[in-house]
Every structure is written in structure tokens, then in C-alpha cells.
Design an enzyme around this catalytic site. Sequence first.
Site, PDB file in Angstrom:
ATOM      1  N   PRO A 364      19.143  38.012  11.523  1.00  0.00           N
ATOM      2  CA  PRO A 364      20.132  37.240  10.757  1.00  0.00           C
ATOM      3  C   PRO A 364      21.557  37.579  11.169  1.00  0.00           C
ATOM      4  CG  PRO A 364      19.172  38.983   9.420  1.00  0.00           C
ATOM      5  CD  PRO A 364      18.396  38.958  10.693  1.00  0.00           C
ATOM      6  N   VAL A 367      24.108  41.498  11.494  1.00  0.00           N
ATOM      7  CA  VAL A 367      23.354  42.755  11.606  1.00  0.00           C
ATOM      8  C   VAL A 367      23.766  43.545  12.843  1.00  0.00           C
ATOM      9  CG1 VAL A 367      21.376  41.941  10.299  1.00  0.00           C
ATOM     10  CG2 VAL A 367      21.433  41.601  12.776  1.00  0.00           C
ATOM     11  N   THR A 370      25.525  41.228  18.605  1.00  0.00           N
ATOM     12  CA  THR A 370      26.501  41.123  19.688  1.00  0.00           C
ATOM     13  C   THR A 370      27.197  42.452  19.933  1.00  0.00           C
ATOM     14  OG1 THR A 370      26.863  38.797  19.090  1.00  0.00           O
ATOM     15  CG2 THR A 370      28.496  39.839  20.511  1.00  0.00           C
ATOM     16  N   SER A 686       3.820  29.306   4.539  1.00  0.00           N
ATOM     17  CA  SER A 686       3.682  30.603   3.878  1.00  0.00           C
ATOM     18  C   SER A 686       3.944  30.560   2.370  1.00  0.00           C
ATOM     19  CB  SER A 686       4.615  31.628   4.529  1.00  0.00           C
ATOM     20  OG  SER A 686       5.968  31.281   4.357  1.00  0.00           O
ATOM     21  N   LYS A 729      10.976  39.139   4.803  1.00  0.00           N
ATOM     22  CA  LYS A 729      10.634  38.697   3.455  1.00  0.00           C
ATOM     23  C   LYS A 729      10.598  39.864   2.473  1.00  0.00           C
ATOM     24  CE  LYS A 729       7.890  34.741   5.041  1.00  0.00           C
ATOM     25  NZ  LYS A 729       6.533  34.182   5.184  1.00  0.00           N
TER      26      LYS A 729
END
Length: 840
Positions: A364, A367, A370, A686, A729
Amino acid sequence: MSQGSKEETLGGPEIREIPLLAIRNTVIFPVLAFPINVGREKSLRSVDTAMEGERLLGIVAQKDAKVEDPRAEDVFTVGTAVKILKLYKMPGNKQNVIIQGLSRIRVLEYTQTEPFLKARVEMIPEPTAVGEDVEGLLVHLREQAQKIIELSPHIPGEASFLVRSIDNPGILADIVASNLSVGVEEKQDLLETLEVRPRLEKVITLLNKEIQVLELSNKIQSEVKGEMDKAQREYFLREQMKAIQKELGEVDDRQEEFEDLKRAIKRAKMPKDVEKIAFKELKRMSRMSPGAAEYTVSRTYIDWLIELPWSVSTEDSLDIDRAAEILDEDHYDLSKVKQRILEYLAVRKLKKDMKGPILCLVGPPGVGKTSLGKSVARALGRKFVRMSLGGVRDEAEIRGHRRTYIGSLPGKIVKGIKKAGSNNPVFILDEIDKLGMDYRGDPSSALLEVLDPEQNDTFQDHYLDVSFDLSKVLFIATANLLSPIPPPLLDRMEVLHIPGYTEEEKVKIAQRFLLPENLEEHGLTARQCEVTEAALLFIIRSYTKEAGVRNLKREIAGICRSVAKDIASGKSERVRVDPEQVSRILGPVKIFSEVAERTAYSGVATGLAVNAYGGDILFIEATAMKGHGKMILTGQLGDVMKESAQAAMSFVRSRAKQLGLADDLFDNTDIHVHVPAGALPKDGPSAGIALMTAITSLLSERTVDNKLAMTGEITLRGHVLPVGGIKEKVLAAARAGIERVILPEQNKKDLPDLTEDLKIVVKDASGEEVDLELQQPGPEVKTHIEIFLVKGMDEVLRLALGDDVLAARSPAKAGGGKRGGSKRPPRRPAGPAEPTVPVA
């Protein structure tokens, strides 16, 4: 001696000991008087010694003009004896000496080499030549010399009189030879030719060559003279200068430019085939006029070839411990990625010619994907290049434009390599999942060659049209999602998942990195602005909702600005920021936990999803109304999710008797399933068990535990199938305050990844602990969560709704029962939808 000629020597040979002077780039003949400049220490001493005696000096030519301190072996053995007529002192300890040539000399023996050369020499008198053949050669020499004078406008007319007035063939040959534009070796050969007849023949041969050059020059002049405008005049002058300079060994500015380019091509150390193309293009450019449009195109192309780092590499820092320290200094956690980089370093240390890996960091936003690339470059001691691929739709941006187009240039890959200045940088391909495609081509297809270790050693940019080796480059791609990346491109990369951070990790990151960085940016010290751990935790829970730390950094910056304002205005010298201060500075709380409130009613279950911003929780809501057995699905659900809802409904109907549901319930009731945040599209299999649990909760009038979330795909036979994104999740569940998570039993392979960030207890459907020998994290990790592994839907229902949910009982009516009969709490107005696209 040939017939018809006779040579006599005037006087016998004379042996003398005289000082010698070594001269560069010319040969002195024993003819007229002329000046020479003397500046070297040895030469000055030789001249001074000659002046003290009979002013007699021997002059010999150097074999190599670059030798500054010539010795006996560095000069020729035949030279010229001269008499010093005058000597002038010049500035800078130099002398101008007027000399008169006397005769040829042959060095017999060096009697002194320091501090100047001195030798015993044989004075060779000029032989007299007689015979008709010599007379004929003399006449021919005069004619050729006269022709040179006529063709050369820069030679004065008095030279004709000098040529006609000299009757001695040997002297005339020496005078002409001393004025020829030939090299030192050819002049030395004439000096060493003692017999007159061979000397005349050699001089005439050299004169013929010079006459040909002059005639060619005059021919060029006559051809272009008739039609001469401004451009033609420039061309004529350039061609004339080229012809003259080629003969004289001189170069003009343009020629010097070409010579510089030749040297630059050689210095670039290109591969042989590329160097051949570069010289071919340079030769083509040399034939063009600088005013031609193609001239600039060729020059730009050659410049690109020269400036690329064909053979320039930075040396890798192979200290693995030091590299680990650098990676830990810049980033918290991310152990898998760090371990992979250290493994590469270790192999690189053992195998010097290892090809660079192709890594893809998926996670995401915020975090540190880069910035991790910069840390890798610093750890390896390499240059860093970043190329953003977001929104790139033109294939030419990757591979460049062909040179047939006006203004064409290489692609971003070659530009990045040139900017780095080395052929082994760390090259970040940022946002590779945001590549587009239109009529101009498919950039992702162009990247197939770049990111294939078996092909990228011969990468060809359309502009360069030559192969460049990219195998030494360490490519690191970044992406938020894998699904948009084409399978052939994804297959070429080694994928490393970077999940979101837990609250404890965010606190550590804020303390170690974000807070010190913001303090420095706002001119504050840690003493002036102290932010407590409780304040940081409060910001994380109440003002941010993200997997990364980008918004957290913004909120901390807002606090720093407020503190800076108070200190700059003199209100306070030191500020301690606690949760109460955070509320005052940042305003009302932005993030609320709705889990308990949402799941307080039957018909609501908490699912888990993965999106471009990490993991998230989904509330599955179901309600019933009188109707004709229809099922209504809303919330921008995709086809896969709609089919999961249909499968869930079919399973519930198949279990109607065990659930105690009336036979005609599904004929007289419409069921509406809604997934809130309707502005955002949702899809994926899911959410199957959450959909089934919500429908069963509605129809059985039982509420689901508000601390329980679930994910898994269902089948019509009631099996629970594995799903992806488990770590994202479960971390999202932990951030939302969920304490228990139901997972498919086949997903237990993903549990070791969770132990890096969470303390987990694994249980089966009956609540018994399962020993998987998982390595638990250190004491600094406090977040605790229970994982229940299930194989079938019956186990899910018992965990979510109670052990007796499937026991047969009196038929229930569909409704919206409330836990404990309490009144329904008022609903909070919905806030603006977050820009996420959940995938259930």
C-alpha cells in the site's frame, strides 16, 4: 657511380671535436644562413661552448621530438656543421642564434654526454658531380622548382632568381629540400644521401608530389570560382583549407572538433560494433555542411553514444554488515526485503559477474517502497535513478523515438543510465501498476525486454539502434496492486510483498524517523517539542486510517507547525504534546471505530478486503422484507462478488431445516444485501463466508460477535476455499480493533508472515489451540489476535453465531432482531467516502 658521371672530392676528410646541438621537428642542411631558437639547458651550454671557441657547432636531428633530454642514441648520426654568425639573448633564458651551414658531418664517437653533447665528427665535403645525366637532372629540378613558385602565390618572386643563379646541383638540391613540406625522416634521408645524383632524384620525386597537391588545389579553385555566392564561397574556402591542411599536417577548428570526437569515441570504450557505428556516423557527419539539418542530428547522436557509460561502473560495497546497518538506519522492519538485498550482496561477493535481480515491491502507499530503493543504492554504494511510470501510455517513452523523427531522443531507460553516469545503478521503476496503453503502443510490452535478465544485456533503444547492456542494473519496480500488471511482465519479476504497519510499528516509525525529520524541517529541537507516545498513538487511532505512514507524517507536521508558531511568538519555550494537546491542535477526531455499533444487529457481518491502499474491513449488511423471493444486491458489487452472494444464499436455503427456517420463508420474502461505501466498486470471491454469515444472522435473528471478522471463498457444498492477501487483511483487522479472525484452513501457510508484526494464537473450529511452531515476535509487539482455521461453512456458523445455530428449532420469521432487546442506537451521519477500491 653510373656512366657519364664523375664525382670528385674537394680536399680530404677532416676530423674535429665539436659540441653538438640536438634539434627537433626539422633537419638543417649545409646551405644558407637562417635563425634557430635555443631554449633547453643542454642546447644553451653547447652554444656557449661553441661561442668560446671557433663558433663551430654540430647540429643533429632528434629521432623522437618528445624526448626532452636527448642522449647519443636519441639523435641521428649524420648532421650539419654550422658556424654561429650572431647570437641574441631572449627573455625566459632563451637565445636566437643566426647560423651558416658549412658541410655535412658524421658522428664518429661521443666524447661527452653531460652537461651537453660533444663528439668527434668527420667533416664531409660536398662532392662535385659532372656528367650529362647530372646536368639533365639539374635542369629538371630548376623547372620543377619554377613550377612550384608559379603555383604557390605565397612564395616571393625573388625565389626564381635564386633558383636560376645556383649552378651547383648539390647545393640547389639542399636549398630546395630545406623548403619542402615533408617529414623529418624524409629530410634526414636527403641529408644522408651524399652522392649528388641520387639526391637530385629524390628531391625531384618529392617536388612532383607537392606539385600534384598544388594543382589539385588550383583545380578546386577553378571549378568553384565561376558560381560563387556566400554559401559557395564558404564551401570553397573550406575545401581549399582541407586540401592545404591535409598536405601541411595542420587542422582547422572543425577538423579539431572531429579529432576531439574521435578521441572521445575511443575514450568511451564502447563495444567494437558500437564503436564502428560511431566512427561511421562521424565520417558521414564530416562530409556535411555545418549548416545542414542532418549535421545537428548526427552530432546529437554521436554525443549520446559518447556520453553513455559503456564501461563505467561503480564498485559495489560488499560489506554485508555495513549494508544491513544502512538499511536499518533508513527503514523500520521490512525484514523480507532487507534480507533479499543482503542475499544479493552475499552472492555478488562470491560471483563477481552476477546479473542484477529484477525485484517488484508490492504494498500500500506510504510503506516506504520508493525510499527503500534509495537506501538500497546507499547500502550498495551505487548511483540511484528513479523513473515514474504512472500515466505513461507511449511505448516510445521507454524505448525512445527513431531518428527519422524531428526532435527524437532516447527513451527514459537510456536517459536514466546517462544521468546516473554508471552502467550498474539502482533503477527504480515507480508505480509500474499504473502503466497505460493507447494507440501509441503498450509501454508494458516495451518493458518485457528491459526486465528480462536473459535479454536485457542486448537492450536496443529505438534512437540509439545499438545494443546496451542492462544486465548489471539492479531494477526495483514498485506497485500497489499486482492485478493490473500484465502476466508476462509480472512473470519476469521477483515479487516481494510489503504489508501495512501495525499501530506499534507506526509508533516506532514516528519516534525514530517521522518526528525527528519534521522537527528538523520546522527548525525545532527535541527539547522544544516533546511528543509523547500516547499522543502518537492517539494520532494514529483518531486521525489516520491507512496502511502506511504518509498521513501520519502530515499530522505530525501540523503539530510541529503549531509548536513552532507558539515558540516563535514567545508564548512558550518548550511544549509537551499529549493527547489533549493533539485534540486542540488537530481539531475534532476524524476516525471512529464503527465495528461494535454496526454489528449490534442481526444481519451484519464483518468481512476483510484488500485494495490498493492495503487491507480494510467491510461491513456486509442484510435485511428482509415481504416480497416474492428475490435477492437484491447493492454497493457497486462486481460479478464475482454477486455470484458469491448467490452461492451464499443457495447454501443457506439448503440448510433451512437445520436453521429452523419456515418452508415458505424464501417464497414470500425478498432479501436485500448491501455493502456500504456504495461509491466504491468492490469485487472478488473472498467475501463469500461473510455474505453467508450476514444472511444467516438475519434469518436466524442472531447477532455476530463485534470482535470477529472473516474472509474466505465458499462453495455450494459448504467448503471454505483459501484466499489471498491474508497478511494485509489480518493487519487491517488488528487496526480496526478486531480480536478474532476466521480464515480458511488451507491459508495456514500464510500465518508465519503474520508473526513478524502480531502475536497470534491459532485455534481450530472447536477452539482448541493448534501448534504450528510459529516464531512469535519480540516483547515490543503488543497487538494480540486469535486465528480460527475452518474447513467448512458449518464451522463458520458455529464460531460466528453460536454452537447451537444449526440445531433444529421452531421456524423463525425473517426480521432484524436486536441483541438483548435493546433499542437500536442512533446512526452517525456517514462521512465522505475514502478513495479506496476494496476487493473483497
